[in-house]
Scaffold this motif. Structure first.
Motif, PDB file in Angstrom:
ATOM      1  N   GLU A 127       0.193  12.990  22.209  1.00 15.25           N
ATOM      2  CA  GLU A 127       0.512  11.565  22.282  1.00 15.25           C
ATOM      3  C   GLU A 127      -0.525  10.723  21.551  1.00 15.25           C
ATOM      4  N   ILE A 128      -1.802  11.089  21.688  1.00 16.85           N
ATOM      5  CA  ILE A 128      -2.869  10.348  21.007  1.00 16.85           C
ATOM      6  C   ILE A 128      -2.680  10.412  19.500  1.00 16.85           C
ATOM      7  N   ALA A 129      -2.444  11.615  19.000  1.00 21.44           N
ATOM      8  CA  ALA A 129      -2.272  11.790  17.556  1.00 21.44           C
ATOM      9  C   ALA A 129      -1.054  11.029  17.051  1.00 21.44           C
ATOM     10  N   GLN A 130       0.063  11.150  17.757  1.00 28.88           N
ATOM     11  CA  GLN A 130       1.287  10.505  17.295  1.00 28.88           C
ATOM     12  C   GLN A 130       1.172   8.986  17.318  1.00 28.88           C
ATOM     13  N   THR A 131       0.598   8.433  18.377  1.00 28.44           N
ATOM     14  CA  THR A 131       0.451   6.981  18.459  1.00 28.44           C
ATOM     15  C   THR A 131      -0.507   6.464  17.388  1.00 28.44           C
ATOM     16  N   THR A 132      -1.582   7.205  17.149  1.00 26.82           N
ATOM     17  CA  THR A 132      -2.535   6.811  16.111  1.00 26.82           C
ATOM     18  C   THR A 132      -1.871   6.795  14.739  1.00 26.82           C
ATOM     19  N   ASN A 151       5.040  16.422   7.635  1.00 29.20           N
ATOM     20  CA  ASN A 151       6.014  15.960   6.642  1.00 29.20           C
ATOM     21  C   ASN A 151       5.764  14.497   6.252  1.00 29.20           C
ATOM     22  N   GLN A 152       4.483  14.096   6.333  1.00 25.60           N
ATOM     23  CA  GLN A 152       4.126  12.698   6.101  1.00 25.60           C
ATOM     24  C   GLN A 152       3.260  12.580   4.844  1.00 25.60           C
ATOM     25  N   THR A 153       3.708  11.762   3.899  1.00 28.43           N
ATOM     26  CA  THR A 153       2.949  11.587   2.655  1.00 28.43           C
ATOM     27  C   THR A 153       2.316  10.198   2.546  1.00 28.43           C
ATOM     28  N   ASP A 154       2.583   9.329   3.522  1.00 33.59           N
ATOM     29  CA  ASP A 154       2.069   7.966   3.450  1.00 33.59           C
ATOM     30  C   ASP A 154       0.615   7.860   3.912  1.00 33.59           C
ATOM     31  N   ILE A 155       0.102   8.926   4.518  1.00 35.32           N
ATOM     32  CA  ILE A 155      -1.267   8.907   5.037  1.00 35.32           C
ATOM     33  C   ILE A 155      -2.012  10.150   4.559  1.00 35.32           C
ATOM     34  N   LYS A 156      -3.201   9.931   4.022  1.00 32.90           N
ATOM     35  CA  LYS A 156      -4.079  11.032   3.652  1.00 32.90           C
ATOM     36  C   LYS A 156      -5.289  10.990   4.581  1.00 32.90           C
ATOM     37  N   LEU A 157      -5.431  12.033   5.378  1.00 36.71           N
ATOM     38  CA  LEU A 157      -6.448  12.058   6.429  1.00 36.71           C
ATOM     39  C   LEU A 157      -7.579  13.013   6.076  1.00 36.71           C
ATOM     40  N   THR A 158      -8.806  12.532   6.262  1.00 39.00           N
ATOM     41  CA  THR A 158      -9.996  13.375   6.070  1.00 39.00           C
ATOM     42  C   THR A 158     -10.794  13.394   7.362  1.00 39.00           C
ATOM     43  N   ALA A 216      -1.088   3.642  12.218  1.00 36.48           N
ATOM     44  CA  ALA A 216      -1.482   3.658  10.803  1.00 36.48           C
ATOM     45  C   ALA A 216      -0.291   3.363   9.898  1.00 36.48           C
ATOM     46  N   LEU A 217       0.862   3.897  10.239  1.00 37.25           N
ATOM     47  CA  LEU A 217       2.061   3.662   9.429  1.00 37.25           C
ATOM     48  C   LEU A 217       2.494   2.197   9.499  1.00 37.25           C
ATOM     49  N   GLU A 218       2.406   1.597  10.687  1.00 30.61           N
ATOM     50  CA  GLU A 218       2.740   0.179  10.805  1.00 30.61           C
ATOM     51  C   GLU A 218       1.837  -0.661   9.904  1.00 30.61           C
ATOM     52  N   PHE A 219       0.539  -0.317   9.887  1.00 29.24           N
ATOM     53  CA  PHE A 219      -0.393  -1.054   9.040  1.00 29.24           C
ATOM     54  C   PHE A 219      -0.080  -0.825   7.564  1.00 29.24           C
ATOM     55  N   THR A 220       0.197   0.415   7.207  1.00 29.47           N
ATOM     56  CA  THR A 220       0.472   0.775   5.819  1.00 29.47           C
ATOM     57  C   THR A 220       1.678   0.020   5.267  1.00 29.47           C
ATOM     58  N   HIS A 221       2.698  -0.133   6.107  1.00 25.05           N
ATOM     59  CA  HIS A 221       3.949  -0.750   5.657  1.00 25.05           C
ATOM     60  C   HIS A 221       4.048  -2.228   6.055  1.00 25.05           C
ATOM     61  N   ASN A 222       2.900  -2.827   6.409  1.00 27.48           N
ATOM     62  CA  ASN A 222       2.835  -4.260   6.726  1.00 27.48           C
ATOM     63  C   ASN A 222       3.812  -4.671   7.818  1.00 27.48           C
ATOM     64  N   MET A 281       0.847  -1.191   0.000  1.00 26.97           N
ATOM     65  CA  MET A 281       0.000   0.000   0.000  1.00 26.97           C
ATOM     66  C   MET A 281       0.886   1.245   0.000  1.00 26.97           C
ATOM     67  N   THR A 282       0.746   2.076  -1.025  1.00 22.56           N
ATOM     68  CA  THR A 282       1.606   3.259  -1.135  1.00 22.56           C
ATOM     69  C   THR A 282       1.128   4.405  -0.255  1.00 22.56           C
ATOM     70  N   GLN A 283      -0.199   4.569  -0.141  1.00 22.84           N
ATOM     71  CA  GLN A 283      -0.735   5.625   0.710  1.00 22.84           C
ATOM     72  C   GLN A 283      -2.034   5.136   1.358  1.00 22.84           C
ATOM     73  N   LEU A 284      -2.147   5.368   2.656  1.00 23.67           N
ATOM     74  CA  LEU A 284      -3.339   4.978   3.398  1.00 23.67           C
ATOM     75  C   LEU A 284      -4.307   6.158   3.452  1.00 23.67           C
ATOM     76  N   THR A 285      -5.525   5.944   2.989  1.00 23.24           N
ATOM     77  CA  THR A 285      -6.552   6.978   3.112  1.00 23.24           C
ATOM     78  C   THR A 285      -7.384   6.666   4.350  1.00 23.24           C
ATOM     79  N   MET A 286      -7.506   7.650   5.241  1.00 21.51           N
ATOM     80  CA  MET A 286      -8.132   7.413   6.538  1.00 21.51           C
ATOM     81  C   MET A 286      -9.218   8.452   6.807  1.00 21.51           C
TER      82      MET A 286
END
Length: 329
Positions: free
Chosen positions: A306-311, A25-32, A315-321, A1-6
């Motif tokens: 802390e909540i935002a960073q851990t979340t 500075n994060q391009t692997d996640i697109k948040l709405t 998401a990044l762990e899931f994105t990069h398997n 998965m190149t980018q996670l849409t959340m």
């Protein structure tokens, strides 16, 4: 998965700031962000997304999870520690991963617990209003020392332990009931001992089948007359109707709530122009010895960061398997 849409549900402005900072500075996640809560009616908004991010009052039951699976959702990211609002069996059946934020500034919640205790005890909220009206009378504002009082803490995870450390600073005698607790600067005991001996009781355990309505009519019958009860954990730990009866009989002398059993219908919104439909909540807040805050125990700058960073990390762990550090199974 190149980018996670959340899709992030129940979004508040203060959260958007924290998440924007993490994604700068994060391009692997697109948040709405969606202001709406997630439920069976709003799940349609999940079309086109890979993951959803939810909070404590979002509904993630079997029906909603079936909808999420239909729309191709692969991961549910909780931006909280509790996961009682998620049907884990349904998520597993549809191969949807569930991750949470297991700890975020436990001191924030513990300090809010102390704020409730001291406000109820020393009646600083009432004193504030009196002084603004030039009323300097002390009658009706009498409190008590926490020093040498017996304080019961039910649940001694990170938040409970943070509270124990603060209470030790007050010189209180701390009782702890937790099947997983080890020895510490407190006295371990069973639930009946804690209920019967405590001058004040604070709840810090998870909500599950065994803890639902842990504090009920039977529990109140074992407590000291005039006991203080604080709940900053999960609303359904306390039987609200039993609370009303205990308040009326004066068995319960002080009640501090940052959570409420039916809070999903009330909290996190400005409802000043609405007619209150919850008769139980209206009755609770009518008592002069009850103090309710709207689930703000977590609400500090440090905790939000802390909540935002851990979340995002989840998401990044899931994105990069990668192995999911905070997966709930």
């Amino acid at each position: 998965m190149t980018q996670l849409t959340m899709a992030l549900f129940s979004s508040q402005k203060y959260e958007q700031t924290s998440f924007d900072a993490c994604l700068k500075n994060q391009t692997d996640i697109k948040l709405t962000h969606f202001e709406q809560s997630l439920d069976a009616q709003t799940a349609i908004l999940c079309q086109g997304f890979d993951a959803v991010c939810v909070f404590v009052n979002d509904v993630v039951d079997k029906t909603v999870i079936e909808q999420l699976a239909h729309y191709g959702i692969k991961c549910i990211l909780l931006r909280c520690a509790g996961f009682n609002n998620v049907d884990l069996a349904a998520a597993n059946a549809h191969n949807i991963k569930v991750c949470r934020v297991p700890a975020y500034s436990p001191e924030a919640v513990a300090e809010h617990c102390i704020a409730l205790m001291l406000t109820l005890n020393r009646k600083t909220h009432k004193a504030y209003n009196r002084i603004r009206e030039d009323n300097f009378d002390l009658n009706g504002l009498l409190g008590f020392n926490l020093f040498k009082k017996t304080i019961g803490v039910i649940g001694c995870g990170k938040i409970g332990l943070a509270l124990v450390n603060i209470l030790n600073g007050f010189g209180a005698n701390v009782l702890v009931c937790d099947p997983y607790a080890t020895e510490g600067n407190y006295t371990l005991c069973d639930i009946d001992t804690l209920l019967t001996q405590s001058d004040a009781i604070s709840l810090h355990c998870p909500l599950n089948e065994s803890t639902h309505h842990l504090i009920d009519e039977t529990a109140f019958s074992k407590m000291k007359t005039g006991v203080m009860l604080i709940n900053t954990s999960r609303g359904a730990l306390v039987d609200s109707k039993a609370c009303i009866s205990a308040l009326k009989s004066k068995k319960l002398g002080y009640l501090g709530l940052d959570v409420y059993e039916q809070e999903s219908e009330l909290f996190f919104k400005d409802r000043r122009d609405e007619i209150m439909q919850d008769d139980i909540f209206s009755r609770l807040v009518s008592f002069p010895n009850v103090l309710v805050t709207g689930h703000q125990g977590f609400f500090t700058k440090e905790a939000l960061a802390e909540i935002a960073q851990t979340t995002i990390d989840n998401a990044l762990e899931f994105t990069h398997n990668k192995p999911l550090s905070n997966e709930v199974k």
